[in-house]
Design a protein around this motif. Sequence first.
Motif, PDB file in Angstrom:
ATOM      1  N   THR A  39       0.856  -1.378   0.021  1.00  0.00           N
ATOM      2  CA  THR A  39      -0.194   0.052  -0.020  1.00  0.00           C
ATOM      3  C   THR A  39       0.714   1.251   0.028  1.00  0.00           C
ATOM      4  OG1 THR A  39      -1.782  -1.124   1.203  1.00  0.00           O
ATOM      5  CG2 THR A  39      -1.590   1.302   1.188  1.00  0.00           C
ATOM      6  N   LEU A  40       1.866   1.373   0.873  1.00  0.00           N
ATOM      7  CA  LEU A  40       2.684   2.477   0.943  1.00  0.00           C
ATOM      8  C   LEU A  40       3.477   2.636  -0.272  1.00  0.00           C
ATOM      9  CD1 LEU A  40       3.481   2.493   4.924  1.00  0.00           C
ATOM     10  CD2 LEU A  40       1.776   4.092   3.635  1.00  0.00           C
ATOM     11  N   LEU A  44       0.671   3.988  -3.087  1.00  0.00           N
ATOM     12  CA  LEU A  44      -0.331   4.685  -2.377  1.00  0.00           C
ATOM     13  C   LEU A  44      -1.516   5.539  -3.124  1.00  0.00           C
ATOM     14  CD1 LEU A  44      -0.718   5.920   0.402  1.00  0.00           C
ATOM     15  CD2 LEU A  44       0.671   7.626   0.284  1.00  0.00           C
ATOM     16  N   HIS A  45      -0.857   6.035  -4.442  1.00  0.00           N
ATOM     17  CA  HIS A  45      -2.110   6.870  -5.259  1.00  0.00           C
ATOM     18  C   HIS A  45      -3.181   5.892  -5.511  1.00  0.00           C
ATOM     19  CE1 HIS A  45      -3.693   9.604  -7.959  1.00  0.00           C
ATOM     20  NE2 HIS A  45      -3.734   8.655  -9.001  1.00  0.00           N
ATOM     21  N   GLU A  62      -4.009   3.111  -4.222  1.00  0.00           N
ATOM     22  CA  GLU A  62      -5.052   2.710  -3.118  1.00  0.00           C
ATOM     23  C   GLU A  62      -5.763   4.081  -2.520  1.00  0.00           C
ATOM     24  OE1 GLU A  62      -5.313   0.030  -1.238  1.00  0.00           O
ATOM     25  OE2 GLU A  62      -3.889  -1.207  -2.755  1.00  0.00           O
ATOM     26  N   ALA A  63      -5.339   5.114  -2.559  1.00  0.00           N
ATOM     27  CA  ALA A  63      -5.873   6.463  -2.234  1.00  0.00           C
ATOM     28  C   ALA A  63      -7.427   6.362  -3.100  1.00  0.00           C
ATOM     29  CB  ALA A  63      -5.226   7.656  -2.323  1.00  0.00           C
ATOM     30  N   THR A 117      -6.573   9.579   0.208  1.00  0.00           N
ATOM     31  CA  THR A 117      -5.155   9.553   0.553  1.00  0.00           C
ATOM     32  C   THR A 117      -4.958   9.535   1.977  1.00  0.00           C
ATOM     33  OG1 THR A 117      -4.618  11.194  -1.388  1.00  0.00           O
ATOM     34  CG2 THR A 117      -3.017  10.834   0.300  1.00  0.00           C
ATOM     35  N   PHE A 118      -5.471  10.082   2.890  1.00  0.00           N
ATOM     36  CA  PHE A 118      -5.484   9.903   4.263  1.00  0.00           C
ATOM     37  C   PHE A 118      -5.559   8.636   4.921  1.00  0.00           C
ATOM     38  CE2 PHE A 118      -7.663  10.018   8.572  1.00  0.00           C
ATOM     39  CZ  PHE A 118      -6.530  10.429   9.274  1.00  0.00           C
ATOM     40  N   ALA A 129      -5.751   5.626   3.217  1.00  0.00           N
ATOM     41  CA  ALA A 129      -4.842   4.706   2.565  1.00  0.00           C
ATOM     42  C   ALA A 129      -3.352   4.854   3.203  1.00  0.00           C
ATOM     43  CB  ALA A 129      -4.454   5.130   1.029  1.00  0.00           C
ATOM     44  N   LEU A 130      -3.020   6.003   3.689  1.00  0.00           N
ATOM     45  CA  LEU A 130      -1.847   6.204   4.265  1.00  0.00           C
ATOM     46  C   LEU A 130      -1.976   5.635   5.797  1.00  0.00           C
ATOM     47  CD1 LEU A 130       1.265   7.593   4.025  1.00  0.00           C
ATOM     48  CD2 LEU A 130       0.144   9.559   5.018  1.00  0.00           C
ATOM     49  N   GLY A 168      -1.968   1.887   5.390  1.00  0.00           N
ATOM     50  CA  GLY A 168      -0.515   1.641   5.185  1.00  0.00           C
ATOM     51  C   GLY A 168       0.303   1.640   6.278  1.00  0.00           C
ATOM     52  N   ILE A 169       0.190   2.478   6.946  1.00  0.00           N
ATOM     53  CA  ILE A 169       1.071   2.577   8.317  1.00  0.00           C
ATOM     54  C   ILE A 169       0.861   1.677   9.271  1.00  0.00           C
ATOM     55  CG2 ILE A 169       1.578   4.148  10.044  1.00  0.00           C
ATOM     56  CD1 ILE A 169       1.488   6.492   8.288  1.00  0.00           C
TER      57      ILE A 169
END
Length: 181
Positions: free
Chosen positions: A64-65, A74-75, A77-78, A91-92, A94-95, A98-99
């Motif tokens: 994901t990241l 990331l894009h 996934e966002a 984006t938030f 997905a980030l 991922g984190i």
Amino acid sequence: RPTRSALHHPRVDRRARVNEFASRVKSAVTRFRATRDARLTKDLALLIARIALAWIFIFHGASTLFGAFGGAGLHAEAVYFSTYAHLHPGTFFALLAGIIECFGGIAVGLGVFGRIAGAAIAGDMIMAMITVTFSQGLVGNSSGIGYQLNIALAALALVVAFLGTGRFSLDAVLRSLRKRN
């Protein structure tokens, strides 16, 4: 001609076999129950659960990241989060996912901050069920896999969150070093 008492009686032999089998089962159950409360058994089970969670979530989080392991990145996934999961801003979320998955998986695998990471991973799986997989049913349909895997992973993560990381972890090493000082 032999007498009746000299002949082998099948009912007596069957009873002896059943009694022997019952004795073996009882012995196995006793040995199994003895391991239930053994500290080593708990620690090994937690280690296995942690390794399994780490393997799965590091893979998914890194894909994901960073787009690792052939992941979308990331894009992409966002875009998925905002269109299919209806989470805005995509984006938030997905980030955040991922984190939680990548670094939570690392934390659980190493056994550092395992309770917090286990709870975060369980929350991630609950969110995935609510936003995406509930609509597919338990075992899924032609459009998806369902939420059965989410339940299994959330339950395993909650085991770590409730029981901790065990003796085979960085948490245990850090605790022992802190006690020495």
